[in-house]
Design an enzyme around this catalytic site. Structure first.
Site, PDB file in Angstrom:
ATOM      1  N   LEU A  88       0.830  -1.203   0.000  1.00  0.00           N
ATOM      2  CA  LEU A  88       0.000   0.000   0.000  1.00  0.00           C
ATOM      3  C   LEU A  88       0.866   1.254   0.000  1.00  0.00           C
ATOM      4  CD1 LEU A  88      -2.802  -0.960   2.545  1.00  0.00           C
ATOM      5  CD2 LEU A  88      -2.594  -1.536   0.121  1.00  0.00           C
ATOM      6  N   GLY A 133       0.874  -5.200   1.241  1.00  0.00           N
ATOM      7  CA  GLY A 133      -0.188  -5.251   0.251  1.00  0.00           C
ATOM      8  C   GLY A 133       0.185  -6.056  -0.978  1.00  0.00           C
ATOM      9  N   GLU A 157       3.372  -5.247   8.311  1.00  0.00           N
ATOM     10  CA  GLU A 157       2.764  -3.982   8.717  1.00  0.00           C
ATOM     11  C   GLU A 157       3.212  -3.486  10.089  1.00  0.00           C
ATOM     12  OE1 GLU A 157       0.135  -5.323   5.396  1.00  0.00           O
ATOM     13  OE2 GLU A 157       1.325  -6.255   6.975  1.00  0.00           O
TER      14      GLU A 157
END
Length: 280
Positions: A88, A133, A157
């Site tokens: 992301l 992502g 993350e």
């Protein structure tokens, strides 16, 4: 989401195009095909295929268009030499309005639901770095072939001070088992190719991108004698639980993302990360 220098240092050599290419509406995605009626969809957003709103929208439309055109299968890969996707786009989360955050997350939800619920066979030719992502996209395909090398794959993350959402985590648990996923998620572990194969995060390793694409094609070709309707129905049933969870909890998932992203400590962490990238 890897540091820019880490990923850019992986860019060595050039990609050899093996297929006739036709352009999409933008240059963010390239769609290629040969005489097997298998489409290769390549993300093409240098330097690292960060999943911003525009790339996600284009990918979503490309996946839907290819399925409508009745191809026998899709191979998802990257046009960049040694990176699949860095995950992301942090800039989509930093210093954004609630409206911008909402639109971004809804775009991600839509794209994932399309990819995860494709009726035709879809395989990922993972030709390089594949964190966060990027790992989600790969896991959402039916089959994963990872090119050998120094790159890694996984949901990292927590290293960035953020959390992998429920639907990310569910796929991870499905792939590698609860206990291994729990530790990996808490530590933000990234796995090298051999490790990823050993734990079941990927299905095969390949010597290079061309070899990865061949193995993905072999997977898709393996369904030649399987009745299409039976295969499609079985896939939809197998994926119903994860898909239904997001469909039923979209608003809650969106609210969690928007609320968490706007926390001062999260914004401060994202700012520090972006500033560190500028220095490299």
């Amino acid at each position: 989401m890897l540091a820019a220098r880490t990923i850019l240092n992986l860019f060595r050599g050039t990609q050899i195009s093996l297929f006739q290419t036709y352009a999409t509406n933008t240059k963010l995605v390239e769609i290629t095909k040969d005489n097997t009626d298998i489409a290769i969809i390549s993300m093409a957003h240098p330097p690292v295929n960060s999943l911003n709103k525009e790339l996600l929208n284009t990918l979503n439309m490309s996946l839907m268009d290819v399925q409508k055109e009745k191809y026998r299968g899709i191979i998802l890969t990257s046009s960049l030499p040694n990176v699949f996707s860095a995950g992301l786009d942090i800039k989509e989360m930093y210093n954004r309005t609630e409206k911008q955050l909402t639109e971004y997350w809804q775009t991600l939800q839509d794209t994932w639901l399309t990819l995860y619920n494709l009726k035709i066979p879809v395989a990922a030719a993972i030709n390089g770095a594949c964190p966060a992502g990027g790992c989600l996209l790969a896991m959402s395909c039916e089959y994963r072939v990872l090119v050998e090398g120094k790159h890694t794959i996984g949901l990292n993350e927590t290293r960035l001070g953020i959390i992998a959402p429920e639907w990310f985590r569910s796929l991870y648990v499905d792939m590698i088992g609860y206990r291994r996923a729990e530790i990996a998620l808490l530590k933000g572990t990234l796995f090298h190719p051999t490790e990823a194969l050993e734990i079941g995060l990927v299905d095969e390793l390949a010597s290079d991108k061309a070899n990865a694409i061949k193995k993905c094609k072999d997977y898709i070709e393996s369904f030649k004698l399987i009745p299409r309707k039976g295969r499609q129905s079985t896939k939809m049933e197998l994926r119903k639980r994860n898909s239904l969870w997001l469909k039923e909890n979209r608003a809650m998932d969106l609210n969690q993302f928007v609320t968490f992203s706007q926390l001062p400590e999260v914004q401060a962490g994202l700012k520090s990360y972006i500033e560190s990238l500028k220095k490299k």
